[in-house]
Each structure stands twice: as C-alpha cells, then as structure tokens.
Write a protein that holds these residues in place. Sequence first.
Motif, PDB file in Angstrom:
ATOM      1  N   GLU A 114       0.719  -1.271  -0.219  1.00  0.00           N
ATOM      2  CA  GLU A 114      -0.080   0.246   0.124  1.00  0.00           C
ATOM      3  C   GLU A 114       0.932   1.148   0.046  1.00  0.00           C
ATOM      4  O   GLU A 114       1.776   1.399   0.807  1.00  0.00           O
ATOM      5  CB  GLU A 114      -0.927  -0.186   1.348  1.00  0.00           C
ATOM      6  CG  GLU A 114      -1.743   1.073   1.283  1.00  0.00           C
ATOM      7  CD  GLU A 114      -2.712   1.038   2.543  1.00  0.00           C
ATOM      8  OE1 GLU A 114      -2.938  -0.089   3.248  1.00  0.00           O
ATOM      9  OE2 GLU A 114      -3.233   2.017   3.085  1.00  0.00           O
ATOM     10  N   GLY A 169      -2.292   5.086   0.529  1.00  0.00           N
ATOM     11  CA  GLY A 169      -3.596   4.592   0.983  1.00  0.00           C
ATOM     12  C   GLY A 169      -4.148   3.663  -0.436  1.00  0.00           C
ATOM     13  O   GLY A 169      -5.227   3.163  -0.326  1.00  0.00           O
ATOM     14  N   ASP A 170      -3.366   3.558  -1.391  1.00  0.00           N
ATOM     15  CA  ASP A 170      -3.853   2.773  -2.493  1.00  0.00           C
ATOM     16  C   ASP A 170      -3.124   1.277  -2.365  1.00  0.00           C
ATOM     17  O   ASP A 170      -1.933   1.285  -2.379  1.00  0.00           O
ATOM     18  CB  ASP A 170      -3.100   3.321  -3.861  1.00  0.00           C
ATOM     19  CG  ASP A 170      -3.473   2.704  -5.004  1.00  0.00           C
ATOM     20  OD1 ASP A 170      -4.358   1.708  -5.033  1.00  0.00           O
ATOM     21  OD2 ASP A 170      -2.990   2.990  -6.064  1.00  0.00           O
ATOM     22  N   LYS A 171      -3.990   0.426  -2.106  1.00  0.00           N
ATOM     23  CA  LYS A 171      -3.682  -0.945  -2.026  1.00  0.00           C
ATOM     24  C   LYS A 171      -3.412  -1.805  -3.094  1.00  0.00           C
ATOM     25  O   LYS A 171      -3.958  -1.673  -4.099  1.00  0.00           O
ATOM     26  CB  LYS A 171      -4.574  -1.812  -1.106  1.00  0.00           C
ATOM     27  CG  LYS A 171      -4.954  -0.896   0.239  1.00  0.00           C
ATOM     28  CD  LYS A 171      -5.572  -1.852   1.302  1.00  0.00           C
ATOM     29  CE  LYS A 171      -5.959  -1.022   2.479  1.00  0.00           C
ATOM     30  NZ  LYS A 171      -6.859  -1.616   3.291  1.00  0.00           N
ATOM     31  N   CYS A 204       6.780  -3.767  -5.388  1.00  0.00           N
ATOM     32  CA  CYS A 204       5.445  -4.189  -5.459  1.00  0.00           C
ATOM     33  C   CYS A 204       5.031  -5.354  -6.175  1.00  0.00           C
ATOM     34  O   CYS A 204       5.427  -5.388  -7.368  1.00  0.00           O
ATOM     35  CB  CYS A 204       4.769  -2.922  -6.166  1.00  0.00           C
ATOM     36  SG  CYS A 204       3.061  -2.996  -6.531  1.00  0.00           S
ATOM     37  N   ALA A 263      -0.661  -2.109  -9.666  1.00  0.00           N
ATOM     38  CA  ALA A 263      -0.500  -1.065  -8.574  1.00  0.00           C
ATOM     39  C   ALA A 263       0.783  -0.103  -8.773  1.00  0.00           C
ATOM     40  O   ALA A 263       0.827   1.095  -8.463  1.00  0.00           O
ATOM     41  CB  ALA A 263      -0.555  -1.759  -7.374  1.00  0.00           C
ATOM     42  N   TRP A 317       1.314   3.724  -8.756  1.00  0.00           N
ATOM     43  CA  TRP A 317       2.084   4.164  -7.812  1.00  0.00           C
ATOM     44  C   TRP A 317       3.314   5.343  -8.274  1.00  0.00           C
ATOM     45  O   TRP A 317       3.233   6.142  -7.838  1.00  0.00           O
ATOM     46  CB  TRP A 317       2.761   3.178  -6.711  1.00  0.00           C
ATOM     47  CG  TRP A 317       1.748   2.653  -5.909  1.00  0.00           C
ATOM     48  CD1 TRP A 317       0.565   2.365  -5.803  1.00  0.00           C
ATOM     49  CD2 TRP A 317       2.087   1.185  -5.172  1.00  0.00           C
ATOM     50  NE1 TRP A 317      -0.102   1.733  -4.859  1.00  0.00           N
ATOM     51  CE2 TRP A 317       0.951   0.689  -4.353  1.00  0.00           C
ATOM     52  CE3 TRP A 317       3.402   0.593  -4.928  1.00  0.00           C
ATOM     53  CZ2 TRP A 317       1.102  -0.361  -3.542  1.00  0.00           C
ATOM     54  CZ3 TRP A 317       3.406  -0.645  -4.127  1.00  0.00           C
ATOM     55  CH2 TRP A 317       2.111  -0.874  -3.406  1.00  0.00           C
ATOM     56  N   ARG A 347       2.624  -6.856   9.293  1.00  0.00           N
ATOM     57  CA  ARG A 347       2.653  -5.785   8.360  1.00  0.00           C
ATOM     58  C   ARG A 347       3.262  -4.405   9.163  1.00  0.00           C
ATOM     59  O   ARG A 347       2.816  -4.584  10.334  1.00  0.00           O
ATOM     60  CB  ARG A 347       1.356  -5.881   7.686  1.00  0.00           C
ATOM     61  CG  ARG A 347       0.978  -6.040   6.374  1.00  0.00           C
ATOM     62  CD  ARG A 347      -0.437  -5.879   5.956  1.00  0.00           C
ATOM     63  NE  ARG A 347      -1.362  -6.596   7.154  1.00  0.00           N
ATOM     64  CZ  ARG A 347      -1.722  -7.652   7.394  1.00  0.00           C
ATOM     65  NH1 ARG A 347      -0.993  -8.617   6.443  1.00  0.00           N
ATOM     66  NH2 ARG A 347      -2.466  -7.911   8.421  1.00  0.00           N
ATOM     67  N   ARG A 386      -1.590   6.590   5.505  1.00  0.00           N
ATOM     68  CA  ARG A 386      -2.615   7.192   4.459  1.00  0.00           C
ATOM     69  C   ARG A 386      -2.513   8.840   4.079  1.00  0.00           C
ATOM     70  O   ARG A 386      -3.226   9.191   3.506  1.00  0.00           O
ATOM     71  CB  ARG A 386      -3.860   6.675   4.601  1.00  0.00           C
ATOM     72  CG  ARG A 386      -3.964   5.168   4.083  1.00  0.00           C
ATOM     73  CD  ARG A 386      -4.861   4.253   5.018  1.00  0.00           C
ATOM     74  NE  ARG A 386      -4.264   2.840   5.070  1.00  0.00           N
ATOM     75  CZ  ARG A 386      -4.515   2.043   5.990  1.00  0.00           C
ATOM     76  NH1 ARG A 386      -5.393   2.308   7.246  1.00  0.00           N
ATOM     77  NH2 ARG A 386      -4.037   0.721   5.853  1.00  0.00           N
TER      78      ARG A 386
END
Lengths: 356, 356, 356, 356
Positions: C156, C159-161, C179, C184, C188, C292, D252
């Motif tokens: 992530e 906020g973009d998973k 990544c 994604a 990113w 995590r 985030r």
Amino acid sequence: MSYNSFGHVFRFSTWGESHGPALGAVVDGCPPGLPLSEADIQPFLDRRRPGQSKFTTQRQEPDAVKILSGVFEGRTTGTPISLMIDNVDQRSKDYSDVAKAYRPGHADYSYDAKYGLRDYRGGGRSSARETAARVAAGAVARLAIPEVEILAYVVEIGGDKIDRDNFEVAQIEKNPFFCPDEAAAGRWETLLDDARKAGSSLGAVVECVARGVPAGWGAPLYAKLDAELAAAMMSINATKGVEIGAGFEAARLRGEENADRMRPGSNMPEFLANNSGGIAGGISTGQPVVVRVAFKPTSSILTPVETITRAGEATEIVTKGRHDPCVGIRGAPVVEAMMALVLADQKMLHRAQCGA
Amino acid sequence: MSYNSFGHVFRFSTWGESHGPALGAVVDGCPPGLPLSEADIQPFLDRRRPGQSKFTTQRQEPDAVKILSGVFEGRTTGTPISLMIDNVDQRSKDYSDVAKAYRPGHADYSYDAKYGLRDYRGGGRSSARETAARVAAGAVARLAIPEVEILAYVVEIGGDKIDRDNFEVAQIEKNPFFCPDEAAAGRWETLLDDARKAGSSLGAVVECVARGVPAGWGAPLYAKLDAELAAAMMSINATKGVEIGAGFEAARLRGEENADRMRPGSNMPEFLANNSGGIAGGISTGQPVVVRVAFKPTSSILTPVETITRAGEATEIVTKGRHDPCVGIRGAPVVEAMMALVLADQKMLHRAQCGA
Amino acid sequence: MSYNSFGHVFRFSTWGESHGPALGAVVDGCPPGLPLSEADIQPFLDRRRPGQSKFTTQRQEPDAVKILSGVFEGRTTGTPISLMIDNVDQRSKDYSDVAKAYRPGHADYSYDAKYGLRDYRGGGRSSARETAARVAAGAVARLAIPEVEILAYVVEIGGDKIDRDNFEVAQIEKNPFFCPDEAAAGRWETLLDDARKAGSSLGAVVECVARGVPAGWGAPLYAKLDAELAAAMMSINATKGVEIGAGFEAARLRGEENADRMRPGSNMPEFLANNSGGIAGGISTGQPVVVRVAFKPTSSILTPVETITRAGEATEIVTKGRHDPCVGIRGAPVVEAMMALVLADQKMLHRAQCGA
Amino acid sequence: MSYNSFGHVFRFSTWGESHGPALGAVVDGCPPGLPLSEADIQPFLDRRRPGQSKFTTQRQEPDAVKILSGVFEGRTTGTPISLMIDNVDQRSKDYSDVAKAYRPGHADYSYDAKYGLRDYRGGGRSSARETAARVAAGAVARLAIPEVEILAYVVEIGGDKIDRDNFEVAQIEKNPFFCPDEAAAGRWETLLDDARKAGSSLGAVVECVARGVPAGWGAPLYAKLDAELAAAMMSINATKGVEIGAGFEAARLRGEENADRMRPGSNMPEFLANNSGGIAGGISTGQPVVVRVAFKPTSSILTPVETITRAGEATEIVTKGRHDPCVGIRGAPVVEAMMALVLADQKMLHRAQCGA
C-alpha cells in the motif's frame, strides 16, 4: 548481556582480533554533553601500548584511536561512540608453527573445542590485544565519573612483593612496571631480565584503588559492586584471581579485626580501617574501592613445552613470536579501565533507581 | 541483567528478606521435561539449613520449599518455576539495638546511604538468609546438567588450612564443617568453640570442583566462564575473594610451570596439571573446574565495636541475635549452587550458539 | 538490553550518524563455521541503497560494506563480526536551515529535549541512514537460518492498496517499489510523481512473510515471537504500526472465523487459514510468519510547515536536502533484515532451552 | 532479557499457571521510599477481575494480592517486591476434553511443538490469567511515575467503533466494557449477548493514553519508547496489532498532514495535532502518548471447530469451560498496566543517562 558486551546502562562492546585489520569498541549509553576528543583517549592507550620497554612485546603498534560516531561539535551526543584502532604491525608469519599444535596455557585448545576452528594468528580474539579496546572505552567512562580518581599499579611480580612502607604514587610512572616502590622496581628489572633470557615468563598482581566513589553505588544482589568488579577483572586476559579489600586475608582475620570501625566524620563517617575495600553488602561505603587482580605468567614462552597437535599427536612447542615476559604489567592500565567502566555503569544505575 | 536476577538463558531471580513472611526464587528458562519435585530440592536446602550444630546460628528454620509453578505431572514445563520458603523463626525483637546504630562490617550503613532507610530486621535483604533461595534454584540447575558432578568443601578456617594429603571425600559429610580432612575438622572444632566463647568469629575459604564439564562451555569475552563464576561467587554474602585454579599462586609460578602440558588422551587430551582450573580463555578445557572463595568472618559478634548511630553520633554496638560464628561454613552449599547455576546457563548458551 | 543493541543470543549493535565518517554494526553470537564474505552482504545493501530511482533520495552512497572482524579463512569464527560502511556523499551544507528550527514530524525536538543538543546534520543518529547497518547485520542473520525464506514487499502506498489477486512474486524486483502487483506499481508511479512535484510525501505499508520457520520458535511471555517482531519493526524509522497475521482485522472477525482450523497433514498439521500469522501464544506454529508494518510519510518535505526555533520563536520550515518522497519503499529490505535478525535469535534461544 | 521478565531497570518477572496454586510477579528495581500497601494494588486487580458481569468469564477469583517482600514500614525498600495471588476457583475437570485435542486459535499446538507437553489445565502458562500478575506489577509502576495519568478504554468491539464525538471519560467506569461512548456501550451489549448465545466470540480494539509524560523519555534505537510499547502490548494474550498515534492511518496521510505543526507554548511547544502519538524518533515529545491494541476474538468457543488430536487424527472440538466472550474488554486494565510498566522503566533509564 551479550557475549562481547559489558555493562547495564553504560555499556560497551568490543570486536577485533590480534591480526585482523583493526579492533574497536562501541560505547553505548554515555551521558550526553561530555567534552570528548581522541586526545582524551590516546594517553590511556599510550600507557598500555606495547613496545615501550624491553619488558613488553616488541610489536610496534601506534594504537591511534579514531572516534567514528557519537560526538558532535566536540561533545558526546548520548548515541553510540564507535572507537577504532588499526592493527599496523601484524606479522602473521610468526605464527606458522603455532598453527599446527595447541600452546599449553593458551586458549588454543578450548577455542577449538568450542568453535571448531583455530584462528592461529596471534590468538585471534583471545589475544591480549583486545584489551586496547577496553582501555579506549575506559577513557570515555572516566569522563562520566569526574568525581572519581582511579589508580592501578603492580604490587607483586614473580612472587616478589612491594614494601608498603616504600609506597610512592609518583614512582608509578617512573619505571616500566607501574611499580610504586622504587626498590622493588629495581629488583623486578633483574627478575624479568633473567626470566626473559631463560625463555620463561612471570606472573604479577595488580592493585587498583578508586577514590571519591560516594556511598551508595552498587546494586544488590546479583549486580553487587564487588560482583561486577570481579566479573570485569576476571574477563581480562590471563587473570586467575580477584580480591576486594583484605580479600583472602579477610578469611584469616577475626570478626572484631575485620569489621571496619566507624566514628563520626564531617561529610561521611570516618572508618578506622578499610578491610571491606570500600564495599559492604555489594554497595560502596564511601571509602576507597580497592581491588587486587592476579595475572598468570605469559603462556607464550621460548621454553619448549609438551603438547599435542590438532590431530591429537604428541609434540613439543616453542612459542617464538613477540610476547610480554610478564603480561600483568600492561594489565595495570586495563584494570584501571575496567574499574572506570564498572563505576560509570553503577553510578548511572544508582541514579536510575534512587534519583541522585 | 536486573539487580536481583542472575544468568542469561537459564536465569533465576530471588526475593525476600530475613524477617519477612517468606523468601523465594523464580527460575526461568529451565529445559522442559525434567523430572522435578520438592524432594529434588529439599536435600540441598537441608545441607544449608541453620540450627544443625552449635557452629551455625541457632535460628530454627525448616526451610521447606514449595514449588508453585512450572511443573506439571512431575515434569518441568519450560515455564517459570516459582520456589517459596516460609520464614518461620523470625524474632524481630532481637534486633531492637541494631535499629539504632550501624553494625561495622555489615551492609547497614551502605544500604542506608543507597536507599535512605534501615531495614534492621536481621539485615533485611542483605541477610545471608537470601542464600536459601539460591540453593533451591541451584538444585533445579543441577537437573539441567546431569553430566556434571559438583562438590564444595571448606579448605581453611581462621587461617588453618587442610592438609591436601588427608583429603577424603567421604569426610565432607561427616563433620559440621564440610571439611575433607578429618584432622583439620578436629582442630576447627576447638578453634570455633574458642571464637564463639570469646564473642568473636572466623573466616573461611571454600573450594568447589565441578567434574564432567565438557570442553567448550563459556562465552568470551565478557561472559567468560571464569568471569561468570567470579560474579556468581562474589555475589554471595561475606565473600571477599575468588580464584580459579592456581589463582593468586599462579602469579608466583613461571610460565613453564603454570602452563598445563598436554598429551594425547583417549576422548580428550590428557593434561599433566590443572593450574588453569579447567578454564582457558574463558572456555572450559574438559578438566575439572576449580574455584576458591574467601569468606570474611561473620560481622555480627558479641564483642563490642565502635560505631555511629544513624544520627551520626559515636556509640558502641554488640550484636546479640543468633549468628553463625563462621558464615563461610554454610557457604559451601551456596557455592555449589552458584556453580550449578552458572554451568547450566553456560551449557545452554553454548548450545544456542554452537548447537551441541 | 542496551539502547543500541537488539537480540538476546544472536545480537547486534549499530553505531553511526547520517553525516559522520561511517556507520556500522557489530554482530555478536553468530554461530561459528558459516561461510561469510562481503559478497553475502552487499546484495542486500544494494536493494536498500538510495539513488537508484527518482523515487528515493538522490544521495549517492555506494554502501560498500567491509568486514573488519569475526571471519577467518572465509568462515565465521563465533566472535564479533564488525561491519563498516563509509559515508561518502554527506553534504552537510544542505542542513544549514534545519539547524535553526525543529522540523515537525522529525525527531529534532524530542532528541533536543532528551540530550540537550541538535545534531542537525541530516538527523544525526535519528536518520534512516542507520538502517543500512541493520540490513548488513540482517544479511549475516540469514546465514544462521538457512531453513527460512524471507520476503518483504509494499502492499500500500498513500492509501492505494495492491489487489491480492494480482500478486506475483516475480514483480517485486521489477519495479522501484518492491510491489508484487504490476497494476498497482503503475498507479504508484503517478501517485509518487505527483506527490514529489507537489513537495509532499506519502506513507506506505510493508508486508513481510517468512516461510520455513518450524513450529516452536518464540519464548513466552515477554520474548514472544510476535512481541519481538513488534519491537523490531517499531524500532525502524518512520514506523507507526505493526500487525501479525490478520492483525487489526482479527478484531473484526468472530471466534469461529478467526481460529485457524487444523487437519491432519504430512509433516505437520494442515491449517485451513493463517489468521494467526504463524504465531500462537507467542510461539511459531509452522505456518508462514506474516507481519505488516505502517510507515508514515517522509517528514522532510518542501511544503512549508509551521514550527518553532530552538529559542522557542514561531517560524516556518522547508526541508530541502535530498529525501525519499516515500520512505516506506526502502523500508522493505529493512523489514526483511529485522525479520531475519529476530528469527536467528529465536532459533538460537529455542535451541538453548529445548535442545533442537 | 529473560523469557518471563520485562524491563531494563524497572523490571518485573511473572510466574504461574491458570490452574496452579497461585501466580505472581516479582518487581525489581523499584525506587525506594514509595508508600506501598496491598490497598494500592487491589483496585487495579479488581478492575481486571473476572466474574463481574455476564460479559466476562464466570470463574470466581477474588484476586487478592499479598506483598511478600520489598516493603518495610509501609514503604518500598528498593529490593524486590514479591506479589502473590492465590488461584481459588480452578476447576480442572472442565478441561478433560481439551486434553485430547488442540484448540484452534489457542497456543495448545505451538506450546506442545516447543516444549513437548500439553498443560491442558486452562491453557497453563498461556492463559490470560497471567495478566493478573501484570496488573499487580503495573500498580507498583504507577507509583514510580506520579506525574503520569494513564487511561485505557475500548474503542471498538466486533468491528463496531465508538463515535469520538460521544467521548466521555466518566462513561468508562459506568458500563462493563470500559467504553467511553454511552451509545456504543448500548449497542455492544446486544452484540455480545448475541455472540455469547451463538457460542461465538468477538474481538476488540483498546486505546490507551498517557498524559503528563515529559519530553525526553525513550532510548533510541532499539529501546525506542514506541518499540518498547509495541513489545509490551504484543506480549499480552490475544493481541495481534499495535499502533502509535495515527498508526496505520498515518500511512494514508500526506507528509504535510501528518507532521504535527508546532507553535510557541508556555512550558513546552504547542503541537497542533498528535499524529505522532506523543513519540518522535523513539522519544516522547511531551504530548499524550497514544497506543491502540487489537485483540482477536476469544478462541475458546462453543461452536464446534475442526482440529486434530495430539496423535494427529482429525476431530472436532467444542471448548466448554468458562470464557470471556470478548477477551479484549478485560484487556483494558492490562494495557494500562503495561503502559505504566514501560513508562516507569523509561523514566528511570532516562534518568540514568541524562540525570533528570
């Protein structure tokens, strides 16, 4: 406690071998704001440095210390102080014979039994060269205990003791033995010359006194000031005994002789004796802290000694190399360093719990 | 390391005072699956127990140990083993005089200087009664090192040494002094009787031998086996000196005398001597590990001693209470316990790093 | 535990500041006999190295590691391994503005409050540059746990998973974000470009999985495997959260959903899920260990922020220098290193107590 | 650090199992002179005590604490404080089914894998009952940090969060959930009733705030205040995640949103936000320290779950016994205790190094 670290809050770790590129110490937990530069450390290393008289190893090491971290604009920052000393004069070829067999009295066999290898280059990690790192760390520790004055000296070589009536502090730096008794220093010169010529070596006893330690340092029961000192001193190479105050002699005194009587004093009680060596119940009493440490004779000698090879066969060994005929002499600055390191740690531990 | 804990992976913490309701030890890190019940611990406590002869304090303590945790269906679970011993015969009234003044030789003054209070009830935490907790913990440690046999005995009382030629293991349990020399035991009876009647006390030297320690235990440089032993022994009440192998005498030997020569052996090398006390470079050699510990004479004596009150005024003190005329005697089981605790820890540390 | 050391038996200490001459780590307690050279460490440092894409700081550091001790003839000796990395591209002039005021989000104010000084050169000890030393130490730790495979990646940013359905291990090394989701990674790139151009920064979440950890590692209760991992991860710069397995989501599951059901398996049980993240009661279950870690956005930004000077006056600050727009990206190799360091230590602790 | 001990200078060790005779804690390193009696500890134990509502286990335990050492004439002596709590209502018969198979979600399998045994009596050492010892120790820790006020409360159960606009401190003690939002407390009653009736369980998130922590506590890098808190919280039973301040949400935010701006203040700077949770670079900033902890749903549920027997055969298990339908609720007092224990230790560590 990790294997190569010592201390609780003022703590140091050492690394390096006799014949690697360098050795060093990382001092952690040092109070911030103390003025510190290489010049504060070097004089202590110089006292321990080899090659300064015929009574120490002829290996020439400048032992110049570099501060790699933990100091900013001339003051400690409270973060780890990395100290490094380059090895300059490592002649690994000297050790070719040693590689084949275990030197009796040395750690060769026990290290091999533990780790399954022989770092024959001058004893590797078990070399007394590691003590340079302690001396460097100890110099930093001294800055954290400005109220304390520490002095170590040799009181006995090869069984020949100093005469306490001849004790003169000024003598200690005047002879190559850290000997406070001029007459004894003269005798030791002959003793050591004879031993050296005979391819033998001698043991020594070092005494260390710390003055100015206030009452209250030490943390019973398993971090007693005397227990910490005992561990510190017994971790030095070649040490075989440690005593506090009257030490083994205390076991020969009667209760009324041994108990240090007290009288009213000005700032603190006046004690009529110091058999306790400044420590009671593991806590300092305010009297001078007194420790004595026994150093065995150097194990590396020219006299041939019966031993076995790594393969388990009988042989004889002669350790040529360059060695101190009495390793205990250079033990004096190391004992001082360990005293400083223990006291700095205990001062801070005391402050942690008791707030002063 | 916390103040009242000892050890790295096999670790114990003790708590309790001389005159509180109980004292105890928490043993942590013990291997799982070892058969353990109170019956494995009690015999060791019984050896240390006071009141068994006129040469120890007359305080009557059954010292019955209870296991409160860490054992399930008769075996250790690997979780903390809580051991508790009730204090039964605490007569606090005995200490009314002591409350007013500091007993020279005791920790009274230094504890007050550190903590700002006087727990006058039998010395509080500084009492030798704490050593019962060590002995209990040590009994557990023995189970973790079944390959090792540990034996401590008294080799000297009031300056009178045993004759090594008279050494008989069987004698040790036959006299109230843990003395291996029948003749010496006879002399010591008189010595101690005289000291006791004179309101005085005597010191002692305890020797401890651990056989069966394999080569390779110990972790240089700051957790050396000898450094750990030195700290362990110096943490015992009334100790003032520790030596390994030849100890201070090693400082009087020449290099070729001190180095333990080696010959090919069957499972391990044959050593022609054991001046090293089974430890070289901080690592065991496979020879017996030998330690000697000096105990000062008991500080609590009937002879009046000059001292000061808490308010700083001159006075004299006589310590009535019930005290050992020679605290070193009961030190023997405590020294054994500390030896076991160090060795169990070092065995496990060695296994951690070297896998065997 | 000392302030700058981590671990119990496999232990490392780090030293050095962002703008000092060098930084390093001392790894202690490493098993002997492991093949080790700089080439085993360098690839991990290279993954963390700055200046490799426009998404990390442009500071150019070769991060070439030197082994100064603890290795002989290509194998670890069991003694301390000293690792050193020179600082090459330290431009202290960049920090002239920073010296005057505290950077919000940084450790400037808190360090000053603690130590009474400002090491303004790139954050001094609080700089993320210290993590190079961890990565070097972690490379050594990996050698001690050859049974374990460790992989960290970013899941992530801002906020973009990632989409778990797109997860491809091979992708991780193909983009500058570690990544595993190609789509994604594409998004990113835009996100970070925008943030960078706006003088802003973004946070990230890193996930790390260790496969091959056998059941039984971890030492309850206060050295639980998850507690150790939590401490390890939270000690990394810029981290604000740690979760194990389902983590905070576990708090939203019902008991029967969360409990990982078991079925008979071949070598070990088959688990039908891994909400526990491979750890139950602080001990590994044999399933993959999953952690995590939340990284906050880089605090050094070009956007002006309200703050105060050291003298306490209101001002605004713009942090020019050279900074990662998303410090979490380079966090992935650091998280891997800390995972390896914790597991090596726990493997050895388990072996100490349980013998296997 | 030993397995069952926590802390550096203010340190505690716990012992005891769910169904043994007792459990306890030994607190070491406590400052001397603090007024302490059982009455200072009992209220905190009472808050954690089971059997007080239908939302906690029905096991009836008075949890009456006894102080066995370390206190004299009503004040701490600076020596170990031994705290003991008898187990009163242990019904081992409840666990007969459990002995045969592993309970999914529990530590049954992992403990067996590690130690080779099953202490099936209520989870043995892995039981949440151990947390009573932490709460007792935590009550002592609070006395060492009178400047700090600590408050924990539940902010989410089963995914249902409180509304921050409804936050009222006074509510926390008015409902059985430590819930600061009256409306949420009402909803949770229904949620939990439903879960309990369905033989299920729910997870929870606990938040803890410590006000009054001065700037400067915490010891970078590996004993950072947040790293210590993370370890402390993750050592509590059933926890799966920890976050500081904005936590995972920080990942985030953009750099300029996350950095807590500063303005001149009276005694300390005024911060315009507290995304950092009162900690920057591992050191406290003077703002409130904020931690959130995720608790998974209780693993002991009446719903049958697929599992295996100790012999490895497939079976199903229903855990009858007496269990909390939401173990996170009683986690609140435990989180408070761990916060106090960490802060007391860090206060003393800071004083050790920096002298204030």
